[in-house]
Design a protein around this motif. Sequence first.
Motif, PDB file in Angstrom:
ATOM      1  N   ARG A 295      59.262 -41.317  83.602  1.00  0.00           N
ATOM      2  CA  ARG A 295      59.898 -41.539  85.038  1.00  0.00           C
ATOM      3  C   ARG A 295      58.526 -41.525  85.827  1.00  0.00           C
ATOM      4  NH1 ARG A 295      64.771 -39.703  87.374  1.00  0.00           N
ATOM      5  NH2 ARG A 295      64.971 -38.304  85.429  1.00  0.00           N
ATOM      6  N   PHE A 296      58.356 -42.322  86.755  1.00  0.00           N
ATOM      7  CA  PHE A 296      57.264 -42.671  87.677  1.00  0.00           C
ATOM      8  C   PHE A 296      57.636 -42.247  89.209  1.00  0.00           C
ATOM      9  CE2 PHE A 296      57.000 -45.804  84.357  1.00  0.00           C
ATOM     10  CZ  PHE A 296      55.704 -45.746  83.865  1.00  0.00           C
ATOM     11  N   SER A 297      56.402 -41.332  89.488  1.00  0.00           N
ATOM     12  CA  SER A 297      56.604 -40.853  90.881  1.00  0.00           C
ATOM     13  C   SER A 297      56.391 -41.676  92.054  1.00  0.00           C
ATOM     14  CB  SER A 297      55.784 -39.489  91.209  1.00  0.00           C
ATOM     15  OG  SER A 297      54.752 -39.644  90.612  1.00  0.00           O
TER      16      SER A 297
ATOM     17  N   ALA B 119      56.062 -48.679  90.449  1.00  0.00           N
ATOM     18  CA  ALA B 119      54.765 -48.098  90.092  1.00  0.00           C
ATOM     19  C   ALA B 119      53.899 -49.277  89.667  1.00  0.00           C
ATOM     20  CB  ALA B 119      54.926 -47.182  88.866  1.00  0.00           C
ATOM     21  N   ILE B 120      53.103 -49.564  90.444  1.00  0.00           N
ATOM     22  CA  ILE B 120      52.237 -50.891  90.304  1.00  0.00           C
ATOM     23  C   ILE B 120      51.233 -50.936  89.151  1.00  0.00           C
ATOM     24  CG2 ILE B 120      50.786 -52.505  91.618  1.00  0.00           C
ATOM     25  CD1 ILE B 120      53.577 -52.270  92.687  1.00  0.00           C
ATOM     26  N   GLY B 121      51.396 -51.550  88.387  1.00  0.00           N
ATOM     27  CA  GLY B 121      50.436 -51.745  87.217  1.00  0.00           C
ATOM     28  C   GLY B 121      51.125 -51.920  85.876  1.00  0.00           C
ATOM     29  N   GLU B 122      50.429 -51.399  84.964  1.00  0.00           N
ATOM     30  CA  GLU B 122      51.242 -51.316  83.573  1.00  0.00           C
ATOM     31  C   GLU B 122      51.435 -49.876  82.936  1.00  0.00           C
ATOM     32  OE1 GLU B 122      50.774 -55.496  81.383  1.00  0.00           O
ATOM     33  OE2 GLU B 122      48.909 -54.308  81.403  1.00  0.00           O
ATOM     34  N   PHE B 123      52.321 -49.472  82.187  1.00  0.00           N
ATOM     35  CA  PHE B 123      52.484 -48.553  81.132  1.00  0.00           C
ATOM     36  C   PHE B 123      52.560 -49.023  79.782  1.00  0.00           C
ATOM     37  CE2 PHE B 123      54.899 -45.086  79.096  1.00  0.00           C
ATOM     38  CZ  PHE B 123      54.221 -43.988  79.573  1.00  0.00           C
TER      39      PHE B 123
ATOM     40  N   LEU C 282      48.516 -47.097  83.353  1.00  0.00           N
ATOM     41  CA  LEU C 282      47.484 -47.955  83.942  1.00  0.00           C
ATOM     42  C   LEU C 282      48.350 -48.336  85.199  1.00  0.00           C
ATOM     43  CD1 LEU C 282      46.203 -50.007  80.983  1.00  0.00           C
ATOM     44  CD2 LEU C 282      45.211 -48.022  81.948  1.00  0.00           C
ATOM     45  N   THR C 283      48.970 -47.295  85.717  1.00  0.00           N
ATOM     46  CA  THR C 283      49.985 -47.644  87.014  1.00  0.00           C
ATOM     47  C   THR C 283      49.252 -46.885  88.029  1.00  0.00           C
ATOM     48  OG1 THR C 283      51.444 -46.021  86.941  1.00  0.00           O
ATOM     49  CG2 THR C 283      52.344 -47.986  85.749  1.00  0.00           C
ATOM     50  N   LEU C 284      49.723 -47.060  89.209  1.00  0.00           N
ATOM     51  CA  LEU C 284      49.034 -46.322  90.313  1.00  0.00           C
ATOM     52  C   LEU C 284      50.028 -45.150  90.773  1.00  0.00           C
ATOM     53  CD1 LEU C 284      48.120 -49.247  92.822  1.00  0.00           C
ATOM     54  CD2 LEU C 284      46.637 -48.255  91.312  1.00  0.00           C
ATOM     55  N   SER C 285      50.624 -44.690  89.864  1.00  0.00           N
ATOM     56  CA  SER C 285      51.756 -43.700  89.963  1.00  0.00           C
ATOM     57  C   SER C 285      51.492 -42.753  88.917  1.00  0.00           C
ATOM     58  CB  SER C 285      53.077 -43.958  90.110  1.00  0.00           C
ATOM     59  OG  SER C 285      53.388 -44.884  91.315  1.00  0.00           O
TER      60      SER C 285
ATOM     61  N   GLY D 172      55.201 -51.931  76.327  1.00  0.00           N
ATOM     62  CA  GLY D 172      54.557 -51.768  77.443  1.00  0.00           C
ATOM     63  C   GLY D 172      55.792 -51.999  78.552  1.00  0.00           C
ATOM     64  N   LEU D 173      55.431 -51.554  79.979  1.00  0.00           N
ATOM     65  CA  LEU D 173      56.226 -51.815  81.149  1.00  0.00           C
ATOM     66  C   LEU D 173      55.370 -52.171  82.219  1.00  0.00           C
ATOM     67  CD1 LEU D 173      58.265 -48.469  81.197  1.00  0.00           C
ATOM     68  CD2 LEU D 173      59.057 -50.567  80.198  1.00  0.00           C
ATOM     69  N   THR D 174      55.874 -53.265  82.843  1.00  0.00           N
ATOM     70  CA  THR D 174      55.051 -53.975  83.992  1.00  0.00           C
ATOM     71  C   THR D 174      55.778 -53.554  85.495  1.00  0.00           C
ATOM     72  OG1 THR D 174      54.225 -55.649  82.520  1.00  0.00           O
ATOM     73  CG2 THR D 174      53.907 -56.049  85.034  1.00  0.00           C
ATOM     74  N   ASN D 175      54.944 -52.707  86.156  1.00  0.00           N
ATOM     75  CA  ASN D 175      55.528 -52.539  87.614  1.00  0.00           C
ATOM     76  C   ASN D 175      56.835 -51.793  87.452  1.00  0.00           C
ATOM     77  OD1 ASN D 175      53.140 -53.508  88.688  1.00  0.00           O
ATOM     78  ND2 ASN D 175      54.412 -55.774  89.055  1.00  0.00           N
ATOM     79  N   PRO D 176      57.022 -50.692  86.596  1.00  0.00           N
ATOM     80  CA  PRO D 176      58.242 -50.141  86.599  1.00  0.00           C
ATOM     81  C   PRO D 176      58.781 -49.448  87.614  1.00  0.00           C
ATOM     82  CG  PRO D 176      56.487 -48.855  85.410  1.00  0.00           C
ATOM     83  CD  PRO D 176      55.791 -50.100  85.936  1.00  0.00           C
ATOM     84  N   PRO D 177      60.048 -49.231  87.859  1.00  0.00           N
ATOM     85  CA  PRO D 177      60.597 -48.771  89.027  1.00  0.00           C
ATOM     86  C   PRO D 177      60.035 -47.180  89.379  1.00  0.00           C
ATOM     87  CG  PRO D 177      62.370 -48.970  87.493  1.00  0.00           C
ATOM     88  CD  PRO D 177      60.992 -49.641  86.864  1.00  0.00           C
ATOM     89  N   SER D 178      60.010 -47.048  90.357  1.00  0.00           N
ATOM     90  CA  SER D 178      59.540 -45.407  90.954  1.00  0.00           C
ATOM     91  C   SER D 178      60.960 -44.737  90.969  1.00  0.00           C
ATOM     92  CB  SER D 178      59.023 -45.533  92.094  1.00  0.00           C
ATOM     93  OG  SER D 178      57.685 -45.797  91.806  1.00  0.00           O
ATOM     94  N   GLY D 179      61.007 -43.553  90.505  1.00  0.00           N
ATOM     95  CA  GLY D 179      62.088 -42.409  90.844  1.00  0.00           C
ATOM     96  C   GLY D 179      63.280 -42.460  89.578  1.00  0.00           C
ATOM     97  N   GLU D 180      63.139 -43.619  88.986  1.00  0.00           N
ATOM     98  CA  GLU D 180      64.214 -43.839  87.856  1.00  0.00           C
ATOM     99  C   GLU D 180      63.751 -43.511  86.389  1.00  0.00           C
ATOM    100  OE1 GLU D 180      65.838 -47.883  88.035  1.00  0.00           O
ATOM    101  OE2 GLU D 180      65.543 -48.120  90.210  1.00  0.00           O
ATOM    102  N   CYS D 181      64.790 -43.017  85.685  1.00  0.00           N
ATOM    103  CA  CYS D 181      64.382 -42.689  84.177  1.00  0.00           C
ATOM    104  C   CYS D 181      64.390 -43.852  83.405  1.00  0.00           C
ATOM    105  CB  CYS D 181      65.179 -41.722  83.661  1.00  0.00           C
ATOM    106  SG  CYS D 181      64.899 -41.114  81.959  1.00  0.00           S
ATOM    107  N   ILE D 182      63.494 -44.119  82.837  1.00  0.00           N
ATOM    108  CA  ILE D 182      63.468 -45.342  81.889  1.00  0.00           C
ATOM    109  C   ILE D 182      63.380 -44.919  80.283  1.00  0.00           C
ATOM    110  CG2 ILE D 182      62.171 -47.507  81.270  1.00  0.00           C
ATOM    111  CD1 ILE D 182      60.798 -47.414  84.220  1.00  0.00           C
TER     112      ILE D 182
END
Length: 109
Positions: A107-109, A28-32, A70-73, A43-53
């Motif tokens: 989790r990011f989609s 997920a490009i960006g920051e959470f 602030l991600t794109l997902s 915060g998380l930067t560019n967190p992985p998609s589809g994985e629980c964090i």
Amino acid sequence: MRRLRIATVAAISAGALLLALPTSADAAIGEFLYKVGPGLPQGLTNPPSGECINLPGTTDDDPAHSPRNLTLSAATIYLDFDCEGTAVDVLAPGGIRGQQVQFRSVRFS
């Protein structure tokens, strides 16, 4: 003929390199951003998609709050660790919630 062969090999090599690079579907490009406890920013930067964090800094006594996606997902947030139980909320890209929203995993989609 030799130049054509070299150009062909170079083109094939470049194509293979592009296929080997990670794509935006992997992250997920960006920051959470979120806060823990009395408002400590995390915060998380560019967190992985589809994985629980499980969110760093959160505990059983101190969940995260005040999320800013602030991600794109889309980000699905959960009160429990390991994305267990019912989702608390789904934040679209750019979504912001207040201190009343508490969570421990995402989790990011």
